[in-house]
Design a protein around this motif. Structure first.
Motif, PDB file in Angstrom:
ATOM      1  N   THR A  61       1.496  -6.113 -17.629  1.00 13.08           N
ATOM      2  CA  THR A  61       1.487  -7.546 -17.335  1.00 13.08           C
ATOM      3  C   THR A  61       2.813  -7.936 -16.701  1.00 13.08           C
ATOM      4  OG1 THR A  61       0.027  -7.980 -19.207  1.00 13.08           O
ATOM      5  CG2 THR A  61       1.291  -9.838 -18.400  1.00 13.08           C
ATOM      6  N   GLY A  62       2.777  -8.898 -15.790  1.00 13.50           N
ATOM      7  CA  GLY A  62       3.987  -9.391 -15.155  1.00 13.50           C
ATOM      8  C   GLY A  62       4.404 -10.741 -15.710  1.00 13.50           C
ATOM      9  N   LEU A  63       5.476 -11.272 -15.155  1.00 14.39           N
ATOM     10  CA  LEU A  63       5.971 -12.593 -15.543  1.00 14.39           C
ATOM     11  C   LEU A  63       6.109 -13.480 -14.327  1.00 14.39           C
ATOM     12  CD1 LEU A  63       8.899 -11.710 -17.995  1.00 14.39           C
ATOM     13  CD2 LEU A  63       6.614 -12.531 -18.597  1.00 14.39           C
ATOM     14  N   ILE A  64       5.882 -14.755 -14.532  1.00 17.21           N
ATOM     15  CA  ILE A  64       6.146 -15.777 -13.514  1.00 17.21           C
ATOM     16  C   ILE A  64       7.035 -16.833 -14.153  1.00 17.21           C
ATOM     17  CG2 ILE A  64       5.130 -17.699 -12.233  1.00 17.21           C
ATOM     18  CD1 ILE A  64       2.826 -16.023 -11.528  1.00 17.21           C
ATOM     19  N   LEU A  65       8.033 -17.274 -13.415  1.00 16.40           N
ATOM     20  CA  LEU A  65       8.885 -18.360 -13.856  1.00 16.40           C
ATOM     21  C   LEU A  65       8.132 -19.670 -13.621  1.00 16.40           C
ATOM     22  CD1 LEU A  65      11.885 -19.172 -14.687  1.00 16.40           C
ATOM     23  CD2 LEU A  65      12.196 -19.564 -12.260  1.00 16.40           C
ATOM     24  N   ALA A  66       7.825 -20.384 -14.700  1.00 14.22           N
ATOM     25  CA  ALA A  66       7.067 -21.629 -14.592  1.00 14.22           C
ATOM     26  C   ALA A  66       7.970 -22.852 -14.484  1.00 14.22           C
ATOM     27  CB  ALA A  66       6.132 -21.781 -15.793  1.00 14.22           C
ATOM     28  N   ASP A  67       9.113 -22.807 -15.156  1.00 11.95           N
ATOM     29  CA  ASP A  67      10.050 -23.926 -15.059  1.00 11.95           C
ATOM     30  C   ASP A  67      11.453 -23.441 -15.369  1.00 11.95           C
ATOM     31  OD1 ASP A  67      10.494 -24.334 -18.057  1.00 11.95           O
ATOM     32  OD2 ASP A  67       8.354 -24.771 -17.926  1.00 11.95           O
ATOM     33  N   LEU A  68      12.409 -24.229 -14.914  1.00 10.73           N
ATOM     34  CA  LEU A  68      13.824 -23.887 -15.065  1.00 10.73           C
ATOM     35  C   LEU A  68      14.612 -25.175 -15.251  1.00 10.73           C
ATOM     36  CD1 LEU A  68      16.382 -22.015 -14.657  1.00 10.73           C
ATOM     37  CD2 LEU A  68      16.114 -22.490 -12.219  1.00 10.73           C
ATOM     38  N   VAL A  69      15.475 -25.187 -16.259  1.00 10.50           N
ATOM     39  CA  VAL A  69      16.379 -26.300 -16.515  1.00 10.50           C
ATOM     40  C   VAL A  69      17.774 -25.719 -16.645  1.00 10.50           C
ATOM     41  CG1 VAL A  69      17.029 -28.119 -18.144  1.00 10.50           C
ATOM     42  CG2 VAL A  69      14.616 -27.608 -17.751  1.00 10.50           C
ATOM     43  N   VAL A  70      18.740 -26.323 -15.964  1.00  8.80           N
ATOM     44  CA  VAL A  70      20.130 -25.874 -16.084  1.00  8.80           C
ATOM     45  C   VAL A  70      21.002 -27.090 -16.367  1.00  8.80           C
ATOM     46  CG1 VAL A  70      22.066 -24.691 -14.982  1.00  8.80           C
ATOM     47  CG2 VAL A  70      19.734 -24.028 -14.405  1.00  8.80           C
ATOM     48  N   GLU A  71      21.823 -26.973 -17.395  1.00  6.00           N
ATOM     49  CA  GLU A  71      22.845 -27.965 -17.724  1.00  6.00           C
ATOM     50  C   GLU A  71      24.185 -27.369 -17.327  1.00  6.00           C
ATOM     51  OE1 GLU A  71      23.214 -30.371 -21.655  1.00  6.00           O
ATOM     52  OE2 GLU A  71      22.026 -28.586 -22.065  1.00  6.00           O
ATOM     53  N   PHE A  72      24.803 -27.880 -16.291  1.00  9.42           N
ATOM     54  CA  PHE A  72      26.107 -27.379 -15.869  1.00  9.42           C
ATOM     55  C   PHE A  72      27.183 -28.063 -16.705  1.00  9.42           C
ATOM     56  CE2 PHE A  72      23.306 -27.070 -12.174  1.00  9.42           C
ATOM     57  CZ  PHE A  72      23.410 -25.718 -11.909  1.00  9.42           C
ATOM     58  N   LYS A  73      28.115 -27.256 -17.247  1.00  7.15           N
ATOM     59  CA  LYS A  73      29.141 -27.785 -18.150  1.00  7.15           C
ATOM     60  C   LYS A  73      30.556 -27.682 -17.578  1.00  7.15           C
ATOM     61  CE  LYS A  73      26.435 -28.743 -21.659  1.00  7.15           C
ATOM     62  NZ  LYS A  73      26.279 -30.106 -22.145  1.00  7.15           N
ATOM     63  N   ASN A  74      30.879 -26.516 -16.978  1.00  2.00           N
ATOM     64  CA  ASN A  74      32.223 -26.296 -16.444  1.00  2.00           C
ATOM     65  C   ASN A  74      32.146 -25.388 -15.227  1.00  2.00           C
ATOM     66  OD1 ASN A  74      34.429 -27.491 -18.225  1.00  2.00           O
ATOM     67  ND2 ASN A  74      33.144 -26.465 -19.752  1.00  2.00           N
ATOM     68  N   GLU A  75      33.187 -25.452 -14.429  1.00  3.26           N
ATOM     69  CA  GLU A  75      33.259 -24.584 -13.260  1.00  3.26           C
ATOM     70  C   GLU A  75      33.498 -23.134 -13.682  1.00  3.26           C
ATOM     71  OE1 GLU A  75      35.415 -26.842  -9.719  1.00  3.26           O
ATOM     72  OE2 GLU A  75      36.576 -26.890 -11.577  1.00  3.26           O
ATOM     73  N   SER A  76      33.043 -22.234 -12.811  1.00  2.43           N
ATOM     74  CA  SER A  76      33.338 -20.818 -12.964  1.00  2.43           C
ATOM     75  C   SER A  76      33.929 -20.339 -11.645  1.00  2.43           C
ATOM     76  CB  SER A  76      32.061 -20.045 -13.296  1.00  2.43           C
ATOM     77  OG  SER A  76      32.348 -18.680 -13.510  1.00  2.43           O
ATOM     78  N   PHE A  77      34.800 -19.335 -11.730  1.00  2.00           N
ATOM     79  CA  PHE A  77      35.555 -18.909 -10.559  1.00  2.00           C
ATOM     80  C   PHE A  77      35.473 -17.403 -10.359  1.00  2.00           C
ATOM     81  CE2 PHE A  77      37.544 -22.667 -12.429  1.00  2.00           C
ATOM     82  CZ  PHE A  77      37.476 -23.543 -11.361  1.00  2.00           C
ATOM     83  N   TYR A  78      35.846 -16.973  -9.160  1.00  2.72           N
ATOM     84  CA  TYR A  78      35.915 -15.548  -8.863  1.00  2.72           C
ATOM     85  C   TYR A  78      36.834 -14.886  -9.890  1.00  2.72           C
ATOM     86  CZ  TYR A  78      36.739 -11.133  -6.561  1.00  2.72           C
ATOM     87  OH  TYR A  78      36.824  -9.800  -6.293  1.00  2.72           O
ATOM     88  N   GLY A  79      36.368 -13.766 -10.434  1.00  2.00           N
ATOM     89  CA  GLY A  79      37.131 -13.040 -11.444  1.00  2.00           C
ATOM     90  C   GLY A  79      36.644 -13.301 -12.859  1.00  2.00           C
ATOM     91  N   VAL A 121       5.699 -17.304 -17.952  1.00  2.00           N
ATOM     92  CA  VAL A 121       4.264 -17.166 -18.160  1.00  2.00           C
ATOM     93  C   VAL A 121       3.862 -15.735 -17.828  1.00  2.00           C
ATOM     94  CG1 VAL A 121       1.974 -17.950 -17.414  1.00  2.00           C
ATOM     95  CG2 VAL A 121       3.849 -19.590 -17.577  1.00  2.00           C
ATOM     96  N   CYS A 122       3.088 -15.121 -18.709  1.00  2.00           N
ATOM     97  CA  CYS A 122       2.570 -13.778 -18.444  1.00  2.00           C
ATOM     98  C   CYS A 122       1.454 -13.879 -17.417  1.00  2.00           C
ATOM     99  CB  CYS A 122       2.078 -13.129 -19.730  1.00  2.00           C
ATOM    100  SG  CYS A 122       3.440 -12.737 -20.845  1.00  2.00           S
ATOM    101  N   TYR A 123       1.450 -12.923 -16.499  1.00  2.00           N
ATOM    102  CA  TYR A 123       0.557 -13.022 -15.343  1.00  2.00           C
ATOM    103  C   TYR A 123       0.091 -11.636 -14.936  1.00  2.00           C
ATOM    104  CZ  TYR A 123      -1.080 -14.881 -10.853  1.00  2.00           C
ATOM    105  OH  TYR A 123      -1.847 -15.274  -9.783  1.00  2.00           O
ATOM    106  N   ASP A 124      -1.186 -11.525 -14.655  1.00  2.00           N
ATOM    107  CA  ASP A 124      -1.759 -10.274 -14.147  1.00  2.00           C
ATOM    108  C   ASP A 124      -1.813 -10.385 -12.630  1.00  2.00           C
ATOM    109  OD1 ASP A 124      -3.463  -8.209 -13.245  1.00  2.00           O
ATOM    110  OD2 ASP A 124      -4.498  -8.156 -15.181  1.00  2.00           O
ATOM    111  N   TYR A 125      -0.893  -9.713 -11.964  1.00  2.00           N
ATOM    112  CA  TYR A 125      -0.796  -9.807 -10.507  1.00  2.00           C
ATOM    113  C   TYR A 125      -1.995  -9.166  -9.805  1.00  2.00           C
ATOM    114  CZ  TYR A 125       3.882 -11.778 -10.527  1.00  2.00           C
ATOM    115  OH  TYR A 125       4.950 -12.622 -10.696  1.00  2.00           O
ATOM    116  N   ALA A 126      -2.655  -8.212 -10.448  1.00  2.00           N
ATOM    117  CA  ALA A 126      -3.807  -7.539  -9.829  1.00  2.00           C
ATOM    118  C   ALA A 126      -4.986  -8.498  -9.662  1.00  2.00           C
ATOM    119  CB  ALA A 126      -4.222  -6.321 -10.657  1.00  2.00           C
TER     120      ALA A 126
END
Length: 141
Positions: A61-79, A121-126
């Motif tokens: 069985t495969g997976l599909i991303l059904a929804d996404l939520v991101v709460e940004f809190k602080n910056e991130s930098f190279y390194g 979400v679990c998904y049958d790609y076939a």
């Protein structure tokens, strides 16, 4: 506008570390929002790989991303080395929630960078249809 506030579960199932690459840095000279999403995806892929799976094959069985939520809190930098803690939320017959806490240590301080949730979400790609969560996947969730 109401801000999103994620309630993070405490049941950590994996911790993945991912370095910030120079190509992740945007014109603001910090990690771009698209790179945060890519890091979340990479962490999920590494977690699956640890169990011998990919997003296209978890016991057939495969997976599909059904929804996404991101709460940004602080910056991130190279390194920065981002530590992604993955935990599990609700589980249904065909889907489950994964939560991600992204942090780094800088100047001996732990800094929360972002929190996120994906609905998987679990998904049958076939046959191109939603499928039940495989029992072995349920056991690692």
């Amino acid at each position: 506008m109401a801000r999103i506030k994620l309630e993070m579960p405490e049941n950590t199932i994996a911790v993945i570390t991912i370095p910030v690459r120079i190509t992740d840095i945007n014109y603001g000279n910090h990690l771009g929002n698209d790179a945060f999403v890519a890091i979340i995806h990479e962490a999920r892929m590494q977690w699956l790989y640890r169990h011998g799976y990919t997003e296209l094959n978890i016991e057939g069985t495969g997976l599909i991303l059904a929804d996404l939520v991101v709460e940004f809190k602080n910056e991130s930098f190279y390194g920065d080395i981002i530590e992604v803690s993955i935990s599990v939320g609700e589980i249904s017959k065909v889907s489950f929630e994964l939560f991600y806490k992204l942090s780094t240590t800088r100047d001996e301080k732990n800094i929360l960078l972002a929190q996120a949730k994906t609905g998987m979400v679990c998904y049958d790609y076939a046959i191109r249809k939603v499928a039940s969560i495989p029992e072995k996947l349920k056991s690692i969730l």
